[in-house]
Write an enzyme that holds these catalytic residues in place. Structure first.
Site, short mmCIF file in Angstrom:
data_model
loop_
_atom_site.label_atom_id
_atom_site.label_comp_id
_atom_site.label_asym_id
_atom_site.label_seq_id
_atom_site.Cartn_x
_atom_site.Cartn_y
_atom_site.Cartn_z
N ALA A 38 57.71 48.02 103.07
CA ALA A 38 59.18 47.21 103.27
C ALA A 38 58.83 45.85 102.92
CB ALA A 38 59.60 47.61 104.45
N TYR A 39 57.62 45.17 103.75
CA TYR A 39 57.39 43.85 103.78
C TYR A 39 56.98 43.43 102.46
CZ TYR A 39 54.66 39.70 104.70
OH TYR A 39 54.19 38.53 104.61
N SER A 40 56.23 44.13 101.82
CA SER A 40 55.81 44.08 100.50
C SER A 40 56.65 44.01 99.35
CB SER A 40 54.80 45.22 99.93
OG SER A 40 53.93 44.89 98.89
N SER A 76 59.65 43.05 100.10
CA SER A 76 60.58 41.77 100.09
C SER A 76 59.70 40.76 99.54
CB SER A 76 60.67 41.34 101.63
OG SER A 76 59.64 40.92 102.22
#
Ligand SMILES: NC(=O)c1ccc[n+]([C@@H]2O[C@H](COP(=O)([O-])OP(=O)(O)OC[C@H]3O[C@@H](n4cnc5c(N)ncnc54)[C@H](OP(=O)(O)O)[C@@H]3O)[C@@H](O)[C@H]2O)c1
Length: 326
Positions: A178-180, A182
């Protein structure tokens, strides 16, 4: 290659900076006729944003330092050349007020450093939609909102926009999808914006940090622990257990201070011909992780299709790109 545990720890916590060729300092840039410039840094209360704000101010620039808490705004304003500005990048009214404040101050605005960011971790197939919304709201829509609001001032000054991406914006792995996602979005945002802004004399760059000391992991764990997440119910118990252990045990890994990220931001803001992409990782292992991933993607894309390039043709392309970069 890094194993899953190392990757997770790196993304959760936030070493020795080995730099073969030291990046130019602000002093080195001064010869390029650089005067005091006004730069907005979002998320300047802690970590990388704080380091960048302090570094720019120490180099003699004027920094509008975005923060959310009154105590942080006051603390930042006590530093010479820094004015703390209330700025939550998810609140349009904060952004509009910041535009008004900076416009009326009369210094103009030369640069934006879109730094504010948050971490979300969890198996991709199980992550809550609310977590996905949260990380995109801050990490993707935040830079978009801030850039859009300040674009007239930046275009007016033929200035610079620097987006803080991540190694995870280029390579990715288990648990931080999820962070990646973004940060991959920030890389695409940068590429498109850079091509558009070039037409009007504005340079846009992305700086991708490796693992550095910051409050990112603590903020993530605080938020996660509020949710009563049960790793035993996960389809991926090993992965969920690793994540739980990292937060639950309060594992503290010491990473280097993010000075190399500020070095790269200074280049992006003040070099005569800034690049679109900078990697600021603290060791060879992290650099290797990113570069190998990019090469692996290249090889996979090139193969198994009718228009593949030969090895010699690929080497020629690499040589051409290297000669442009020199
Ligand atoms: N540290 C690393 O190893 C690393 C590696 C790669 C990329 N990065 C990137 O570097 C950037 C800075 O992160 P960091 O590691 O320095 O973490 P950090 O110490 O937690 O700093 C994050 C900053 O963003 C702010 N922020 C969070 N939500 C915000 C919002 N809605 N509006 C405005 N500001 C907000 C925080 O403010 P509060 O104090 O008010 O929460 C804080 O100032 C992020 O974009 C991150 O993804 C960090």
């Amino acid at each position: 290659m890094m194993n899953m545990r190392q990757l997770l720890t790196m993304i959760l916590t936030t070493g020795v900076w080995l730099l073969a060729t030291p990046l130019p300092t602000g002093e080195a840039f001064a010869g390029a006729g650089q005067q005091q410039k006004a730069v907005l840094v979002t998320g300047a209360s802690t970590g990388i944003g704080r380091n960048i704000a302090e570094r720019l101010a120490a180099e003699g620039h004027f920094v509008y330092a975005g923060a959310r808490k009154a105590a942080d705004i006051e603390a930042l304003s006590r530093i010479e050349n820094i004015q703390g500005v209330r700025l939550d990048v998810t609140i349009q009214a904060d952004i509009d007020a910041a535009v008004e404040l900076i416009r009326s101050a009369g210094r103009g605005l030369y640069g934006i450093v879109n730094n504010a960011g948050v971490i979300v971790i969890g198996p991709m197939a199980e992550i809550d939609e609310s977590d996905l919304d949260f990380v995109f709201d801050v990490n993707v829509y935040g830079p978009y909102r801030v850039t859009r609001a300040f674009a007239p001032m930046i275009v007016g000054s033929k200035g610079r926009i620097t987006n803080i991406s991540s190694m995870a914006g280029i390579a990715t792995g288990p648990a931080y999808g999820a962070y990646s996602m973004s940060k991959h979005a920030i890389e695409a945002f940068t590429d498109s914006l850079a091509q558009e802004m070039r037409e009007v004399g504005v340079h846009v760059s992305a700086v991708a940090p490796g693992a550095y000391n910051s409050n990112g992991a603590a903020s993530y764990c605080r938020r996660r622990n509020e949710k009563a997440y049960d790793p035993d119910k996960s389809l991926f118990p090993e992965l969920a257990g690793e994540i739980a252990a990292l937060c639950g045990n309060g594992e503290k890994i010491q990473y280097p201070e993010p000075d190399p990220v500020a070095d790269a931001v200074l280049l992006a803001l003040f070099a005569d011909n800034p690049k679109e992409h900078y990697l600021a990782a603290p060791d060879q292992q992290q650099v290797g992780y990113v570069i190998r991933d990019v090469i692996q993607d290249l090889v996979e894309l090139n193969g198994d299709q009718p228009f593949s390039y030969s090895r010699d043709e690929l080497v020629t392309m690499l040589d051409e790109a290297l000669s442009v970069a020199e």
